[in-house]
Design an enzyme around this catalytic site. Structure first.
Site, PDB file in Angstrom:
ATOM      1  N   ASN A 115       0.847  -0.724  -0.225  1.00 60.13           N
ATOM      2  CA  ASN A 115       0.120   0.532   0.057  1.00 60.13           C
ATOM      3  C   ASN A 115       0.854   1.437  -0.311  1.00 60.13           C
ATOM      4  O   ASN A 115       0.314   2.059  -0.886  1.00 60.13           O
ATOM      5  CB  ASN A 115      -0.546   0.104   1.338  1.00 60.13           C
ATOM      6  N   THR A 160     -15.738  38.086 -31.922  1.00 57.98           N
ATOM      7  CA  THR A 160     -16.274  38.036 -31.327  1.00 57.98           C
ATOM      8  C   THR A 160     -18.170  36.751 -31.193  1.00 57.98           C
ATOM      9  O   THR A 160     -18.154  37.127 -32.824  1.00 57.98           O
ATOM     10  CB  THR A 160     -16.931  38.668 -29.707  1.00 57.98           C
ATOM     11  N   HIS A 161     -18.684  36.203 -31.077  1.00 60.59           N
ATOM     12  CA  HIS A 161     -19.788  35.406 -31.602  1.00 60.59           C
ATOM     13  C   HIS A 161     -19.276  34.634 -33.123  1.00 60.59           C
ATOM     14  O   HIS A 161     -20.532  34.308 -33.755  1.00 60.59           O
ATOM     15  CB  HIS A 161     -21.032  35.640 -31.945  1.00 60.59           C
ATOM     16  N   SER A 282      -6.940  13.112 -48.578  1.00 59.04           N
ATOM     17  CA  SER A 282      -7.896  12.542 -49.564  1.00 59.04           C
ATOM     18  C   SER A 282      -8.112  11.637 -50.167  1.00 59.04           C
ATOM     19  O   SER A 282      -7.575  11.709 -51.360  1.00 59.04           O
ATOM     20  CB  SER A 282      -9.406  12.961 -49.068  1.00 59.04           C
ATOM     21  N   LYS A 288      -7.960  17.802 -51.870  1.00 63.97           N
ATOM     22  CA  LYS A 288      -8.133  18.507 -50.640  1.00 63.97           C
ATOM     23  C   LYS A 288      -6.604  18.191 -49.190  1.00 63.97           C
ATOM     24  O   LYS A 288      -5.986  17.065 -50.002  1.00 63.97           O
ATOM     25  CB  LYS A 288      -9.057  17.677 -49.314  1.00 63.97           C
ATOM     26  N   ASN A 290      -6.860  17.529 -45.183  1.00 64.31           N
ATOM     27  CA  ASN A 290      -7.251  18.074 -44.246  1.00 64.31           C
ATOM     28  C   ASN A 290      -6.787  17.996 -42.534  1.00 64.31           C
ATOM     29  O   ASN A 290      -5.579  17.436 -43.043  1.00 64.31           O
ATOM     30  CB  ASN A 290      -7.918  16.298 -44.054  1.00 64.31           C
ATOM     31  N   GLU A 295      -7.542  18.343 -36.064  1.00 65.69           N
ATOM     32  CA  GLU A 295      -9.120  17.468 -35.571  1.00 65.69           C
ATOM     33  C   GLU A 295      -8.930  16.369 -34.196  1.00 65.69           C
ATOM     34  O   GLU A 295      -9.982  16.410 -33.594  1.00 65.69           O
ATOM     35  CB  GLU A 295      -9.657  16.969 -36.825  1.00 65.69           C
ATOM     36  N   LYS A 330      -4.611   4.051 -12.459  1.00 65.78           N
ATOM     37  CA  LYS A 330      -3.323   4.025 -12.957  1.00 65.78           C
ATOM     38  C   LYS A 330      -3.352   4.540 -14.447  1.00 65.78           C
ATOM     39  O   LYS A 330      -2.796   5.290 -15.223  1.00 65.78           O
ATOM     40  CB  LYS A 330      -2.355   2.666 -12.470  1.00 65.78           C
TER      41      LYS A 330
HETATM   42  N1  ARG Z   1      -1.441  -3.520  -7.263  1.00 62.15           N
HETATM   43  C1  ARG Z   1      -2.106  -3.021  -6.168  1.00 62.15           C
HETATM   44  C2  ARG Z   1      -1.959  -1.050  -6.631  1.00 62.15           C
HETATM   45  O1  ARG Z   1      -1.881  -1.219  -7.604  1.00 62.15           O
HETATM   46  C3  ARG Z   1      -1.063  -2.526  -5.014  1.00 62.15           C
HETATM   47  C4  ARG Z   1      -1.223  -2.254  -3.477  1.00 62.15           C
HETATM   48  C5  ARG Z   1      -2.525  -3.154  -3.078  1.00 62.15           C
HETATM   49  N2  ARG Z   1      -2.226  -4.000  -1.630  1.00 62.15           N
HETATM   50  C6  ARG Z   1      -3.219  -4.560  -1.053  1.00 62.15           C
HETATM   51  N3  ARG Z   1      -3.704  -4.513  -0.230  1.00 62.15           N
HETATM   52  N4  ARG Z   1      -3.972  -5.876  -1.512  1.00 62.15           N
HETATM   53  O2  ARG Z   1      -3.413  -1.218  -6.352  1.00 62.15           O
END
Ligand code: ARG
Length: 400
Positions: A115, A160-161, A282, A288, A290, A295, A330
């Site tokens: 953790n 503007t607009h 195109s 064209k 593009n 975009e 993540k």
């Molecule tokens: N892969 C986990 C994460 O990204 C790591 C932490 C896991 N901790 C646990 N108490 N299972 O959160």
């Protein structure tokens, strides 16, 4: 699943391994392998601290540090085999360390938990991403400044607009984006300052009884200080959310400039042309050119805003401290960093290569009475005429 599938790191009490579906929903290695450099860096700092505090021996410490360096090399050379059965980057590295150096590998995890480990790795990663993005933002600002300088006197209609409103210069217009990107950089700077505290030592949530030195690991990893509260350290992801919201604002700014490039290159405007390098043709309309990159930058703001929303909703209502919900922090962050980096690079390239059609810009100023406001101001300032009175009963300078 059989006993041979039991996780070697936490499966001691388990007779059987997880179901195939459980393993799939639980594993994060497919994406968190991107934390490998940060994971090894943080492990090395932790190991050095454990040795310095006399918690593990010099011999074990040296074997661990050496093993981690070799693993880092295996990963950079593409020789490392990431295993989904080992769930995440932390356990992949640790299991490989055990293969390389034997039981001493287990001592690395003294006084820490995944953790505080993942919170530390992720802060380091986001910090690096901020630094890279801020450099990309600076490059875009520099490119905008160069064009602005070149076109300090190139007159174009300001809108503007989306109606021609008053004449401005192309330089003036581009400098508006220099300001926006400047504030985007400022937001990253703020986010970076707040995230720069080290979660290591919080362990699972309540700290550890080992005599660790959190200041040492924090300093070693370039953090300003250790986190003050262990529950907060392992359970908040506001640093990732601040990163995403600063990124979302930057993406929104880029999308506006992208939209202007789409407009300015369209045939009714023809204010600018993009280079071959940043346009496509195109398949059926040979005339064209593009503005696909513009975009796509316009579109990708949607993904970045989506990533911010996704993580806000993931974090909403999660009780303290760590919960596995946080593993889903993540991908939105990785995707956002990649997307924004690419968008900044593409925008920088497009702006650097831009051909400006000053005549078209000037001609657009000749229509639609766009100097009306300036003329009215001149009448008042130079000729001393009074501005029209808006009172219905007053006749001064009113039309009839
Ligand atoms: N892969 C986990 C994460 O990204 C790591 C932490 C896991 N901790 C646990 N108490 N299972 O959160």
């Amino acid at each position: 699943m059989t006993s041979s599938d039991v996780n070697p790191l936490w499966g001691g009490r388990f007779a059987a391994g997880p179901s195939e579906i459980m393993a799939r929903i639980n594993a994060s290695i497919t994406f968190d392998k991107r934390l490998h450099a940060e994971d090894i860096r943080a492990s090395k700092a932790h190991c050095a601290m454990l040795v310095a505090q006399g918690i593990i021996t010099h011999e074990d410490g040296a074997a661990i540090l050496n093993g981690l360096d070799q693993i880092a090399q295996e990963i950079t050379e593409g020789r490392f085999v990431f295993k989904a059965a080992l769930e995440d980057i932390h356990m992949n590295v640790e299991a490989r360390l055990a293969e390389r150096i034997g039981p001493a590998a287990g001592r690395l995890h003294t006084a820490r938990s995944r953790n505080d480990q993942v919170a530390t790795d992720f802060r380091l990663w986001v910090r690096g991403a901020i630094d890279a993005l801020m450099e990309a933002q600076s490059r875009l600002q520099g490119t905008l400044l160069d064009q602005a300088e070149r076109h300090a006197a190139t007159v174009m209609p300001g809108f503007t607009h989306l109606q021609a409103a008053q004449p401005v210069t192309f330089g003036h217009h581009l400098l508006a984006y220099v300001e926006m990107i400047g504030r985007d950089r400022g937001r990253f700077t703020d986010a970076r300052r707040r995230l720069n505290e080290c979660p290591l030592g919080a362990a699972a949530l309540a700290g550890t009884s080992f005599p660790i030195d959190r200041h040492r690991t924090a300093a070693e990893l370039g953090f300003d200080r250790p986190c003050a509260n262990s529950l907060d350290a392992v359970s908040d992801r506001d640093f990732a959310l601040e990163f995403l919201s600063a990124a979302a604002l930057c993406a929104v700014h880029l999308s506006r400039l992208a939209e202007e490039l789409v407009l300015w290159t369209s045939s009714p405007f023809r204010f600018v042309s993009l280079s071959d390098a940043f346009t496509t043709g195109s398949s059926i309309m040979p005339q064209k050119r593009n503005p696909d990159a513009a975009e796509l930058i316009r579109a990708k703001a949607g993904r970045v805003i989506g990533a911010l929303n996704a993580l806000l909703v993931v974090m909403k209502g999660v009780p303290l401290a760590y919960a596995k919900d946080m593993q889903d922090d993540k991908e939105p962050v990785f995707e956002t960093a990649d997307t924004l980096n690419l968008c900044l690079a593409a925008m920088t390239g497009m702006i650097a290569d831009l051909t400006v059609h000053a005549e078209a810009m000037g001609a657009a100023c000749a229509v639609g009475h766009i100097t009306a406001t300036d003329l009215a101001d001149w009448l008042v300032r130079v000729l001393g005429m009074l501005p029209p009175c808006r009172s219905p009963t007053c006749k001064r300078l009113s039309p009839t």
